[in-house]
Write a protein that holds these residues in place. Sequence first.
Motif, PDB file in Angstrom:
ATOM      1  N   ALA A  48       0.846  -1.196   0.000  1.00 11.63           N
ATOM      2  CA  ALA A  48       0.000   0.000   0.000  1.00 11.63           C
ATOM      3  C   ALA A  48       0.878   1.242   0.000  1.00 11.63           C
ATOM      4  O   ALA A  48       1.902   1.288   0.687  1.00 11.63           O
ATOM      5  CB  ALA A  48      -0.917   0.005   1.224  1.00 11.63           C
ATOM      6  N   LYS A  49       0.482   2.231  -0.781  1.00 14.63           N
ATOM      7  CA  LYS A  49       1.166   3.522  -0.862  1.00 14.63           C
ATOM      8  C   LYS A  49       0.167   4.585  -1.260  1.00 14.63           C
ATOM      9  O   LYS A  49      -0.778   4.312  -2.013  1.00 14.63           O
ATOM     10  CB  LYS A  49       2.258   3.502  -1.944  1.00 14.63           C
ATOM     11  N   ALA A  50       0.381   5.810  -0.796  1.00 18.60           N
ATOM     12  CA  ALA A  50      -0.437   6.937  -1.233  1.00 18.60           C
ATOM     13  C   ALA A  50      -0.116   7.230  -2.694  1.00 18.60           C
ATOM     14  O   ALA A  50       1.027   7.081  -3.134  1.00 18.60           O
ATOM     15  CB  ALA A  50      -0.156   8.164  -0.375  1.00 18.60           C
ATOM     16  N   VAL A  51      -1.119   7.632  -3.450  1.00 15.51           N
ATOM     17  CA  VAL A  51      -0.915   8.001  -4.847  1.00 15.51           C
ATOM     18  C   VAL A  51      -0.191   9.342  -4.865  1.00 15.51           C
ATOM     19  O   VAL A  51      -0.639  10.300  -4.202  1.00 15.51           O
ATOM     20  CB  VAL A  51      -2.275   8.092  -5.586  1.00 15.51           C
ATOM     21  N   PRO A  52       0.917   9.459  -5.585  1.00 16.79           N
ATOM     22  CA  PRO A  52       1.629  10.745  -5.645  1.00 16.79           C
ATOM     23  C   PRO A  52       0.708  11.870  -6.122  1.00 16.79           C
ATOM     24  O   PRO A  52      -0.010  11.721  -7.106  1.00 16.79           O
ATOM     25  CB  PRO A  52       2.746  10.482  -6.673  1.00 16.79           C
ATOM     26  N   GLY A  53       0.687  12.960  -5.380  1.00 17.54           N
ATOM     27  CA  GLY A  53      -0.160  14.093  -5.714  1.00 17.54           C
ATOM     28  C   GLY A  53      -1.597  13.947  -5.255  1.00 17.54           C
ATOM     29  O   GLY A  53      -2.407  14.846  -5.473  1.00 17.54           O
ATOM     30  N   ALA A  54      -1.936  12.816  -4.667  1.00 18.18           N
ATOM     31  CA  ALA A  54      -3.309  12.588  -4.176  1.00 18.18           C
ATOM     32  C   ALA A  54      -3.222  11.804  -2.876  1.00 18.18           C
ATOM     33  O   ALA A  54      -3.582  10.637  -2.809  1.00 18.18           O
ATOM     34  CB  ALA A  54      -4.135  11.835  -5.211  1.00 18.18           C
ATOM     35  N   ALA A  55      -2.723  12.449  -1.823  1.00 18.38           N
ATOM     36  CA  ALA A  55      -2.451  11.766  -0.552  1.00 18.38           C
ATOM     37  C   ALA A  55      -3.695  11.181   0.116  1.00 18.38           C
ATOM     38  O   ALA A  55      -3.574  10.385   1.035  1.00 18.38           O
ATOM     39  CB  ALA A  55      -1.752  12.722   0.419  1.00 18.38           C
ATOM     40  N   THR A  56      -4.885  11.540  -0.354  1.00 13.26           N
ATOM     41  CA  THR A  56      -6.103  10.973   0.225  1.00 13.26           C
ATOM     42  C   THR A  56      -6.533   9.695  -0.496  1.00 13.26           C
ATOM     43  O   THR A  56      -7.578   9.127  -0.186  1.00 13.26           O
ATOM     44  CB  THR A  56      -7.264  11.991   0.202  1.00 13.26           C
ATOM     45  N   VAL A  57      -5.727   9.250  -1.457  1.00 14.20           N
ATOM     46  CA  VAL A  57      -6.003   8.001  -2.172  1.00 14.20           C
ATOM     47  C   VAL A  57      -4.818   7.060  -1.970  1.00 14.20           C
ATOM     48  O   VAL A  57      -3.670   7.422  -2.235  1.00 14.20           O
ATOM     49  CB  VAL A  57      -6.246   8.231  -3.678  1.00 14.20           C
ATOM     50  N   LEU A  58      -5.128   5.854  -1.484  1.00 16.19           N
ATOM     51  CA  LEU A  58      -4.106   4.819  -1.312  1.00 16.19           C
ATOM     52  C   LEU A  58      -4.260   3.808  -2.434  1.00 16.19           C
ATOM     53  O   LEU A  58      -5.373   3.387  -2.758  1.00 16.19           O
ATOM     54  CB  LEU A  58      -4.268   4.116   0.033  1.00 16.19           C
ATOM     55  N   ARG A  59      -3.147   3.428  -3.001  1.00 10.49           N
ATOM     56  CA  ARG A  59      -3.137   2.382  -4.034  1.00 10.49           C
ATOM     57  C   ARG A  59      -2.638   1.121  -3.345  1.00 10.49           C
ATOM     58  O   ARG A  59      -1.561   1.112  -2.764  1.00 10.49           O
ATOM     59  CB  ARG A  59      -2.203   2.804  -5.152  1.00 10.49           C
ATOM     60  N   ILE A  60      -3.437   0.055  -3.392  1.00 11.97           N
ATOM     61  CA  ILE A  60      -3.051  -1.183  -2.728  1.00 11.97           C
ATOM     62  C   ILE A  60      -2.961  -2.324  -3.739  1.00 11.97           C
ATOM     63  O   ILE A  60      -3.563  -2.275  -4.813  1.00 11.97           O
ATOM     64  CB  ILE A  60      -4.004  -1.547  -1.570  1.00 11.97           C
ATOM     65  N   GLY A  61      -2.172  -3.310  -3.388  1.00 14.49           N
ATOM     66  CA  GLY A  61      -2.022  -4.477  -4.243  1.00 14.49           C
ATOM     67  C   GLY A  61      -1.886  -5.726  -3.403  1.00 14.49           C
ATOM     68  O   GLY A  61      -1.392  -5.678  -2.276  1.00 14.49           O
ATOM     69  N   VAL A  62      -2.320  -6.845  -3.957  1.00 10.61           N
ATOM     70  CA  VAL A  62      -2.155  -8.140  -3.306  1.00 10.61           C
ATOM     71  C   VAL A  62      -1.607  -9.096  -4.358  1.00 10.61           C
ATOM     72  O   VAL A  62      -2.123  -9.172  -5.476  1.00 10.61           O
ATOM     73  CB  VAL A  62      -3.466  -8.668  -2.679  1.00 10.61           C
ATOM     74  N   THR A  63      -0.519  -9.798  -4.019  1.00 11.65           N
ATOM     75  CA  THR A  63       0.124 -10.732  -4.933  1.00 11.65           C
ATOM     76  C   THR A  63       0.020 -12.143  -4.395  1.00 11.65           C
ATOM     77  O   THR A  63       0.306 -12.383  -3.218  1.00 11.65           O
ATOM     78  CB  THR A  63       1.617 -10.353  -5.127  1.00 11.65           C
ATOM     79  N   ASN A  64      -0.367 -13.066  -5.253  1.00 13.21           N
ATOM     80  CA  ASN A  64      -0.447 -14.483  -4.908  1.00 13.21           C
ATOM     81  C   ASN A  64       0.929 -15.102  -5.157  1.00 13.21           C
ATOM     82  O   ASN A  64       1.320 -15.306  -6.300  1.00 13.21           O
ATOM     83  CB  ASN A  64      -1.518 -15.176  -5.757  1.00 13.21           C
ATOM     84  N   ARG A  65       1.664 -15.380  -4.095  1.00 13.24           N
ATOM     85  CA  ARG A  65       2.983 -16.013  -4.201  1.00 13.24           C
ATOM     86  C   ARG A  65       2.886 -17.535  -4.220  1.00 13.24           C
ATOM     87  O   ARG A  65       3.893 -18.222  -4.293  1.00 13.24           O
ATOM     88  CB  ARG A  65       3.884 -15.572  -3.049  1.00 13.24           C
ATOM     89  N   GLY A  66       1.677 -18.078  -4.169  1.00 13.01           N
ATOM     90  CA  GLY A  66       1.475 -19.521  -4.181  1.00 13.01           C
ATOM     91  C   GLY A  66       1.680 -20.108  -5.569  1.00 13.01           C
ATOM     92  O   GLY A  66       1.827 -19.388  -6.557  1.00 13.01           O
ATOM     93  N   ALA A  67       1.671 -21.430  -5.641  1.00 11.64           N
ATOM     94  CA  ALA A  67       1.892 -22.147  -6.898  1.00 11.64           C
ATOM     95  C   ALA A  67       0.604 -22.353  -7.692  1.00 11.64           C
ATOM     96  O   ALA A  67       0.661 -22.758  -8.846  1.00 11.64           O
ATOM     97  CB  ALA A  67       2.546 -23.497  -6.609  1.00 11.64           C
ATOM     98  N   GLN A  68      -0.566 -22.088  -7.065  1.00 16.94           N
ATOM     99  CA  GLN A  68      -1.844 -22.304  -7.735  1.00 16.94           C
ATOM    100  C   GLN A  68      -2.738 -21.095  -7.556  1.00 16.94           C
ATOM    101  O   GLN A  68      -2.566 -20.313  -6.623  1.00 16.94           O
ATOM    102  CB  GLN A  68      -2.542 -23.533  -7.156  1.00 16.94           C
ATOM    103  N   ALA A  69      -3.706 -20.981  -8.446  1.00 14.49           N
ATOM    104  CA  ALA A  69      -4.694 -19.915  -8.324  1.00 14.49           C
ATOM    105  C   ALA A  69      -5.474 -20.105  -7.027  1.00 14.49           C
ATOM    106  O   ALA A  69      -5.633 -21.221  -6.538  1.00 14.49           O
ATOM    107  CB  ALA A  69      -5.650 -19.941  -9.511  1.00 14.49           C
ATOM    108  N   CYS A  70      -5.922 -18.994  -6.464  1.00 20.90           N
ATOM    109  CA  CYS A  70      -6.738 -19.040  -5.257  1.00 20.90           C
ATOM    110  C   CYS A  70      -7.685 -17.851  -5.307  1.00 20.90           C
ATOM    111  O   CYS A  70      -7.620 -17.046  -6.228  1.00 20.90           O
ATOM    112  CB  CYS A  70      -5.858 -19.019  -4.001  1.00 20.90           C
ATOM    113  N   VAL A  71      -8.580 -17.756  -4.340  1.00 21.11           N
ATOM    114  CA  VAL A  71      -9.534 -16.651  -4.333  1.00 21.11           C
ATOM    115  C   VAL A  71      -9.412 -15.826  -3.058  1.00 21.11           C
ATOM    116  O   VAL A  71      -9.080 -16.330  -1.993  1.00 21.11           O
ATOM    117  CB  VAL A  71     -11.000 -17.129  -4.507  1.00 21.11           C
ATOM    118  N   VAL A  72      -9.662 -14.529  -3.222  1.00 22.17           N
ATOM    119  CA  VAL A  72      -9.762 -13.577  -2.120  1.00 22.17           C
ATOM    120  C   VAL A  72     -11.154 -12.960  -2.224  1.00 22.17           C
ATOM    121  O   VAL A  72     -11.880 -13.208  -3.188  1.00 22.17           O
ATOM    122  CB  VAL A  72      -8.660 -12.491  -2.207  1.00 22.17           C
TER     123      VAL A  72
END
Length: 175
Positions: A48-72
């Motif tokens: 997670a990080k604030a969007v440059p120039g828009a500190a009220t918006v956070l950009r988040i990401g989630v990465t699947n480091r597993g060997a198979q597809a899964c669901v969130v």
Amino acid sequence: MRIRAAVAVPAASAAVAALLLTAPQGRAATADPARPVRCAGKSLTVEAKAVPGAATVLRIGVTNRGAQACVVDRVPTVTFGDLDGAALPTPEGATAAYRLAAGRTAYADVRTVGDPADPEARRVDTVTVAASAAQWGHSFTAAQLGTGQHVLVWEPVTTWWQRTRAAADRAIGLG
């Protein structure tokens, strides 16, 4: 008697084996690639990080480091310091699963406050992001997020998971 016992044991073993081979297999025994399992928290990396120039918006990401597809969950769970509640999804919708392929990343944006000058805005020191409501998630300090000493919060909203950062930005109304 010995002959009957010698014949009965192999016959019983063969019957049990036949039952096991013809019985439907349990879901735990084999994974159905068409229906991925829920992602384990230990197989996910959350950023997670604030969007440059828009500190009220956070950009988040989630990465699947597993060997198979899964669901969130379709929408990330984002909570703010010691405040009650979580960011609401935009658009609204029923709960559902989001399939995350092995090695892939999904993105979402969070608008923490509509108007930074709003006198009702709260200030928190941390934001916690989880890919699913059943997981603890990862906490980020305001400094780690790049929002300064605090994160301003009032009626926060979050997008659904998207395939790209640009799609998440469009969903929250950026660029």
